[in-house]
Design a protein around this motif. Structure first.
Motif, PDB file in Angstrom:
ATOM      1  N   SER A 131      55.247  33.976 -34.966  1.00 31.74           N
ATOM      2  CA  SER A 131      55.926  35.254 -35.166  1.00 31.74           C
ATOM      3  C   SER A 131      57.358  35.018 -35.633  1.00 31.74           C
ATOM      4  O   SER A 131      57.809  33.869 -35.768  1.00 31.74           O
ATOM      5  N   ALA A 173      53.261  34.159 -30.483  1.00 30.24           N
ATOM      6  CA  ALA A 173      54.260  35.225 -30.574  1.00 30.24           C
ATOM      7  C   ALA A 173      55.424  34.892 -29.654  1.00 30.24           C
ATOM      8  O   ALA A 173      55.229  34.683 -28.462  1.00 30.24           O
ATOM      9  N   THR A 195      59.462  39.732 -29.659  1.00 34.92           N
ATOM     10  CA  THR A 195      58.961  40.084 -30.987  1.00 34.92           C
ATOM     11  C   THR A 195      57.716  40.961 -30.853  1.00 34.92           C
ATOM     12  O   THR A 195      57.013  40.918 -29.842  1.00 34.92           O
ATOM     13  N   ALA A 197      54.332  42.506 -33.328  1.00 32.45           N
ATOM     14  CA  ALA A 197      53.574  42.815 -34.533  1.00 32.45           C
ATOM     15  C   ALA A 197      53.031  44.227 -34.418  1.00 32.45           C
ATOM     16  O   ALA A 197      52.694  44.684 -33.321  1.00 32.45           O
ATOM     17  N   ASN A 250      53.475  41.883 -27.236  1.00 32.06           N
ATOM     18  CA  ASN A 250      53.834  41.278 -28.519  1.00 32.06           C
ATOM     19  C   ASN A 250      53.079  41.792 -29.729  1.00 32.06           C
ATOM     20  O   ASN A 250      53.311  41.311 -30.846  1.00 32.06           O
TER      21      ASN A 250
END
Length: 251
Positions: free
Chosen positions: A36, A68, A72, A74, A104
């Motif tokens: 990530s 990840a 952070t 996604a 994450n």
């Protein structure tokens, strides 16, 4: 100054698509195939994988095929028609385990994918929450095969702690004979259906999670490398009267 220990990094604000390749971690003893954004970079990113093989990412010093970093997130991680083989871990999204409410990825989608010979969890997706029924996190697993994954007594093939919505369908869990439970689901929006378990313990559900049409039978493979079922396999729709279980041939 510091050696890079991954092949690809997806920065915040980026959508990264990768397909039709083999990523091999053998020679460089890499820790990760894809990572990530760096720690605490909060902008959303996306990863779309199609027809990829991830193999020999065996570094046990925290290694995984995908990692990840803490802080952070996604929006979507999508893996379709992929193969994870001979790796230490698959997808590791656990580094915010001490931060309440943090997770994450909004969505993880795994379809028509094989996880074979994975020493620890294929998918480890974590959210610290006082109540799993609070919205946050979504995992979809469909038409996948998990073979010899985390073959230990307390080894979960898929670990989804605190994730609000989980749907696991049409998939096979086999060959982790030491494991007591390949999957443990909690919460009313966690479901597993139309799956086959062989030599891999028993599925656990609690707190309103459901399991339907979970079969405990031998898959009877015609080809154990490509996981093609034999004509008499219960994985085929004509032999079990429910939707076809297992991988779908790519068109």
């Amino acid at each position: 100054e510091k050696p890079i220990d991954y092949l690809f990094r997806v920065n915040e604000g980026v959508t990264f698509k990768i397909s039709n390749a083999i990523l091999d971690g053998e020679i460089g003893n890499l820790k990760y195939a894809i990572v990530s954004p760096d720690k605490m970079e909060g902008g959303l990113y996306n990863l779309y994988v199609d027809n990829l093989t991830f193999q020999n990412f065996k570094n046990e010093r925290g290694g995984a095929v995908f990692k990840a970093y803490n802080g952070t997130k996604a929006d979507t991680l999508s893996f379709k028609n992929a193969r994870f083989e001979n790796n230490y871990r698959g997808l590791n999204l656990t580094y915010d385990k001490d931060v309440t409410g943090m997770y994450n990825a909004n969505n993880i989608i795994i379809e028509n994918t094989v996880f074979k010979d994975i020493k620890e969890a294929a998918i480890n997706y974590f959210r610290k929450t006082p109540l799993v029924d609070l919205p946050g996190g979504n995992l979809v697993v469909n038409n996948c095969v998990f073979s010899n994954v985390y073959n230990k007594e307390k080894g979960y093939v898929i670990r989804v702690k605190g994730i609000h919505k989980v749907e696991i369908t049409n998939s096979v869990f086999e060959g982790s004979y030491n494991s007591k439970a390949p999957v443990s689901l909690e919460g009313r929006s966690n479901k597993i259906s139309n799956c086959l378990i062989h030599d891999n313990g028993f599925v656990k559900v609690s707190k309103g999670a459901t399991k339907t049409a979970v079969l405990y039978k031998n898959p009877k493979w015609a080809d154990r490398t490509l996981f093609i079922p034999s004509e008499k396999s219960i994985l085929l729709e004509e032999n079990n009267n429910i939707r076809r279980i297992g991988l779908i041939k790519k068109q």
